[in-house]
Design a protein around this motif. Sequence first.
Motif, PDB file in Angstrom:
ATOM      1  N   MET A   1       4.277   1.841   2.053  1.00 13.90           N
ATOM      2  CA  MET A   1       5.404   2.701   1.697  1.00 13.90           C
ATOM      3  C   MET A   1       4.924   4.154   1.589  1.00 13.90           C
ATOM      4  O   MET A   1       3.825   4.395   1.106  1.00 13.90           O
ATOM      5  N   GLU A   2       5.754   5.058   2.036  1.00 17.73           N
ATOM      6  CA  GLU A   2       5.440   6.477   1.906  1.00 17.73           C
ATOM      7  C   GLU A   2       5.705   6.913   0.479  1.00 17.73           C
ATOM      8  O   GLU A   2       6.799   6.735  -0.034  1.00 17.73           O
ATOM      9  N   ARG A   3       4.654   7.433  -0.156  1.00 17.81           N
ATOM     10  CA  ARG A   3       4.779   7.864  -1.541  1.00 17.81           C
ATOM     11  C   ARG A   3       3.758   8.940  -1.796  1.00 17.81           C
ATOM     12  O   ARG A   3       2.622   8.843  -1.397  1.00 17.81           O
ATOM     13  N   GLU A   4       4.179   9.980  -2.491  1.00 23.40           N
ATOM     14  CA  GLU A   4       3.283  11.113  -2.818  1.00 23.40           C
ATOM     15  C   GLU A   4       2.191  10.694  -3.770  1.00 23.40           C
ATOM     16  O   GLU A   4       2.275   9.873  -4.571  1.00 23.40           O
TER      17      GLU A   4
ATOM     18  N   PHE B   1       0.844  -1.184   0.000  1.00 22.25           N
ATOM     19  CA  PHE B   1       0.000   0.000   0.000  1.00 22.25           C
ATOM     20  C   PHE B   1       0.881   1.237   0.000  1.00 22.25           C
ATOM     21  O   PHE B   1       2.021   1.197   0.459  1.00 22.25           O
ATOM     22  N   PHE B   2       0.347   2.360  -0.469  1.00 19.52           N
ATOM     23  CA  PHE B   2       1.051   3.639  -0.441  1.00 19.52           C
ATOM     24  C   PHE B   2       0.305   4.583   0.492  1.00 19.52           C
ATOM     25  O   PHE B   2      -0.915   4.505   0.631  1.00 19.52           O
ATOM     26  N   THR B   3       1.048   5.499   1.123  1.00 13.03           N
ATOM     27  CA  THR B   3       0.462   6.545   1.947  1.00 13.03           C
ATOM     28  C   THR B   3       1.308   7.807   1.815  1.00 13.03           C
ATOM     29  O   THR B   3       2.519   7.723   1.557  1.00 13.03           O
ATOM     30  N   LYS B   4       0.675   8.942   1.995  1.00 11.61           N
ATOM     31  CA  LYS B   4       1.398  10.215   1.984  1.00 11.61           C
ATOM     32  C   LYS B   4       1.898  10.561   3.371  1.00 11.61           C
ATOM     33  O   LYS B   4       2.734  11.442   3.527  1.00 11.61           O
TER      34      LYS B   4
ATOM     35  N   GLY C   1      13.906   2.391  -1.895  1.00 14.61           N
ATOM     36  CA  GLY C   1      12.722   3.008  -2.490  1.00 14.61           C
ATOM     37  C   GLY C   1      12.007   3.995  -1.585  1.00 14.61           C
ATOM     38  O   GLY C   1      11.110   4.707  -2.025  1.00 14.61           O
ATOM     39  N   GLY C   2      12.356   4.042  -0.296  1.00 14.99           N
ATOM     40  CA  GLY C   2      11.692   4.944   0.644  1.00 14.99           C
ATOM     41  C   GLY C   2      11.494   4.301   1.996  1.00 14.99           C
ATOM     42  O   GLY C   2      12.063   3.273   2.309  1.00 14.99           O
ATOM     43  N   ARG C   3      10.667   4.933   2.806  1.00 16.66           N
ATOM     44  CA  ARG C   3      10.376   4.405   4.146  1.00 16.66           C
ATOM     45  C   ARG C   3       9.174   3.481   4.079  1.00 16.66           C
ATOM     46  O   ARG C   3       8.198   3.772   3.385  1.00 16.66           O
TER      47      ARG C   3
END
Length: 125
Positions: A122-125, A78-81, A105-107
């Motif tokens: 994962m944190e993603r805009e 899943f992605f979240t801001k 790839g990020g946090r």
Amino acid sequence: MFSKVGQIMLYVNDQDKALQFWTEKAGFHVVSEVNGEGMRWVEIAPEEGAETTIILHDKEFVAKMSPELNLGTPSLMFFTKDLDGLYADLASKQVTLGELVTIPGGRVFNFADDENNYFAVMERE
């Protein structure tokens, strides 16, 4: 040609308990619920208008209907801001959480539903 991932089938032991987890703890909402001919499935999504939804299927029923299927838990990312906010929210609801970690790839962090299926965020805009 494929155009997008529309639905992800998640085979669960207890649909009501899974629905309660995903709506009350993870904050998803019910898109639709279908009952008929001995089969029930519930479609959920993280937000209104989401392009991809999750279908909660009864694992035992599907196993009887299609014994050749692999009914294991899919690996979902899943992605979240707001990773920190989501982590804190899930922790306040006593959801089993992994460590917040940084990868190339990020946090990210992992969490488990009430049937001990693990998923990632994962944190993603």
